[in-house]
Design a protein around this motif. Structure first.
Motif, short mmCIF file in Angstrom:
data_model
loop_
_atom_site.label_atom_id
_atom_site.label_comp_id
_atom_site.label_asym_id
_atom_site.label_seq_id
_atom_site.Cartn_x
_atom_site.Cartn_y
_atom_site.Cartn_z
N ALA A 98 2.38 -8.36 -8.97
CA ALA A 98 1.73 -8.76 -7.71
C ALA A 98 0.23 -8.45 -7.76
O ALA A 98 -0.21 -7.58 -8.50
CB ALA A 98 2.37 -8.02 -6.54
N GLU A 121 0.82 -5.68 6.44
CA GLU A 121 2.20 -5.69 6.95
C GLU A 121 2.27 -6.40 8.30
O GLU A 121 3.21 -7.17 8.56
CB GLU A 121 2.72 -4.26 7.07
N PHE A 125 3.00 -9.68 5.23
CA PHE A 125 3.12 -9.46 3.79
C PHE A 125 4.04 -8.27 3.50
O PHE A 125 3.98 -7.25 4.20
CB PHE A 125 1.75 -9.17 3.16
N LYS A 126 4.84 -8.39 2.46
CA LYS A 126 5.52 -7.21 1.94
C LYS A 126 4.49 -6.46 1.10
O LYS A 126 3.96 -6.99 0.13
CB LYS A 126 6.73 -7.59 1.08
N THR A 127 4.23 -5.23 1.49
CA THR A 127 3.10 -4.48 0.91
C THR A 127 3.59 -3.16 0.33
O THR A 127 4.44 -2.48 0.91
CB THR A 127 2.04 -4.21 1.99
N HIS A 128 3.04 -2.80 -0.81
CA HIS A 128 3.40 -1.56 -1.50
C HIS A 128 2.15 -0.68 -1.58
O HIS A 128 1.12 -1.12 -2.09
CB HIS A 128 3.94 -1.86 -2.90
N ILE A 145 8.92 -5.07 -6.84
CA ILE A 145 7.70 -5.80 -6.49
C ILE A 145 7.79 -7.24 -6.96
O ILE A 145 8.12 -7.51 -8.12
CB ILE A 145 6.47 -5.12 -7.11
N GLN A 146 7.48 -8.16 -6.06
CA GLN A 146 7.53 -9.60 -6.36
C GLN A 146 6.11 -10.17 -6.43
O GLN A 146 5.17 -9.62 -5.84
CB GLN A 146 8.33 -10.34 -5.29
N ASP A 149 4.23 -10.41 -3.21
CA ASP A 149 3.90 -9.18 -2.50
C ASP A 149 2.42 -8.83 -2.73
O ASP A 149 1.72 -9.50 -3.52
CB ASP A 149 4.76 -8.01 -3.00
#
Length: 456
Positions: A98, A121, A125-128, A145-146, A149
């Motif tokens: 990502a 977020e 968004f999917k967030t890390h 994780i994609q 993301d």
């Protein structure tokens, strides 16, 4: 079979072991101390000679506390060792699927990184979030994780000094001299942070603090044609740079467009407006200019632990934990965040900082008393004496050998009266009296809790 040396077995060293352990690798854990959590059956080399003979390994995983120079100095006949050294941060950049937003600076990294993640977020968004903020980068891979993301990494100089990659979005906050007990000089400190920008592509984004020359110098290492500044002028002064995000009176604007009002910001202190502006600059295009996502984040985020954290009011006195404030610059902005009379707790272990500007600020910022502790306590009071000719700021110097946090807080309570603020913002590292800044802050909280219990 590949032979691997993990040099330094702290949190990131453990992460490295979990990542590289497999039947095809032979791992040796090397550490100056003797860790208690080493897996059974793993080869080890502990003690003063832990850096010797590393040339026999195929790969060396450097822990963040170990300077690359230390490895070379211990193996002077093998300069080729540099090509074998990597870190968990380098490996994460290599394999992460990502896009990454990287945040560095001397102070504000954790706050800004967290704000960026919360804005993203809120926008869906999917967030890390990880890095130096607490989650080793390689451990984040367990979260699946994609490519769609987004990853936000807080990156300190220890991770950056030999970084071989740069994130598509790189943010440099305010920078002041720090960690000069680890770096050879301020120039190496700056060069370490520049590594986050130096590998950027032409189409990437570089963001910097318009009022900090070090920050701008670091960002100029980028090859990107897209650079955004952020500018937070002192109260009453005009904005000087509108080529990004800036505070205009009571409004925060992006390239002339109103984004939000400064009263929307839950964080204490005008300096935190810099972190807010940096977060907006990093996310504005990603969230497609959705002001709602930004406002929701800044309204609902009061800050991270030990960063101007309001603990409790006892006998009409507010107690504030800013244990993360380990430089004179951060202590200065912390004391400026409160208009009330202040009793300040300053001092700790010495990183070679100059306390002149802080001393000048103590005299001019409604500070009534200073409790100076640790190795730097006498140094701070010496600097204070040069600027406080009239003796307007009272002080006590406590030796680290005959004082603890309970003693410190009790003395602060004796000096404070109703309406005052007791502010722990040490302007120094914590390692002479405490394990780290978290331990220092937690002990402060416990001591304040004892005071509150006594009030009842």
């Amino acid at each position: 079979m590949a032979t691997i040396a993990i040099v330094g077995y702290g949190q990131q060293g453990q992460s490295a072991y979990n990542y590289w352990k497999n039947p095809n690798n032979s791992i040796t854990i090397c550490d100056q101390s003797t860790p208690t959590n080493v897996p059974q059956g793993v080869k080890t080399r502990f003690g003063a000679d832990y850096l010797l003979d590393l040339s026999s390994y195929d790969l060396i995983i450097r822990g963040p506390a170990v300077h690359p120079r230390q490895i070379l100095d211990a193996n002077p006949e093998h300069p080729e060792l540099l090509s074998k050294i990597t870190t968990v941060t380098n490996e994460f950049f290599r394999v992460c699927p990502a896009p990454i937003i990287g945040v560095t600076g001397t102070k504000g990294k954790g706050t800004t990184s967290t704000l960026i993640a919360k804005i993203l977020e809120n926008a869906g968004f999917k967030t890390h979030l990880g890095g130096n903020i607490g989650v080793p980068p390689l451990d984040m891979l367990a979260n699946n994780i994609q490519p769609t993301d987004l990853v936000v990494l807080e990156l300190a100089n220890f991770q950056l000094i030999d970084l071989h990659y740069s994130p598509p979005i790189a943010v440099c906050l305010m920078v002041s001299p720090e960690h000069l007990n680890w770096h050879s000089d301020i120039y190496e400190y700056i060069q370490a942070k520049q590594q986050m920008f130096v590998h950027q592509k032409h189409t990437d984004l570089a963001i910097y603090n318009a009022r900090n020359l070090y920050s701008e110098e670091i960002a100029t290492a980028s090859h990107s044609q897209y650079r955004l500044s952020y500018d937070v002028p002192p109260t009453g002064e005009e904005t000087v740079d509108t080529r990004g995000v800036y505070v205009d009176g009571s409004d925060i604007k992006m390239l002339g467009t109103n984004v939000c009002h400064i009263d929307d910001v839950a964080l204490l202190g005008r300096h935190n407006l810099e972190n807010v502006c940096a977060a907006i600059a990093a996310t504005w295009d990603l969230v497609k200019h959705k002001k709602g996502a930004i406002k929701k984040a800044i309204k609902n985020f009061p800050g991270l632990p030990h960063r101007l954290e309001i603990i409790k009011q006892v006998n009409g006195v507010w107690y504030i934990d800013d244990s993360f404030g380990t430089t004179p610059e951060t202590a200065l902005v912390a004391l400026q965040a409160f208009k009330q009379p202040k009793v300040m707790i300053l001092g700790g272990s010495d990183k070679g900082a100059d306390y002149s500007e802080l001393a000048r600020g103590l005299v001019g910022s409604n500070v009534k008393y200073v409790i100076a502790v640790g190795e730097t306590g006498p140094k701070i009071i010496t600097a204070l004496a040069r600027y406080d000719q009239k003796g307007s700021v009272g002080h006590t110097v406590l030796s680290p050998t005959n004082s603890d946090m309970s003693t410190i807080v009790q003395l602060a309570a004796q000096q404070a009266t109703k309406g005052d603020v007791v502010l722990l913002s040490p302007a120094s590292a914590s390692f002479d009296m405490f394990k780290d800044y978290k331990d220092r802050g937690e002990q402060f909280k416990q001591a304040v809790a004892v005071l509150a219990q006594a009030e009842k």
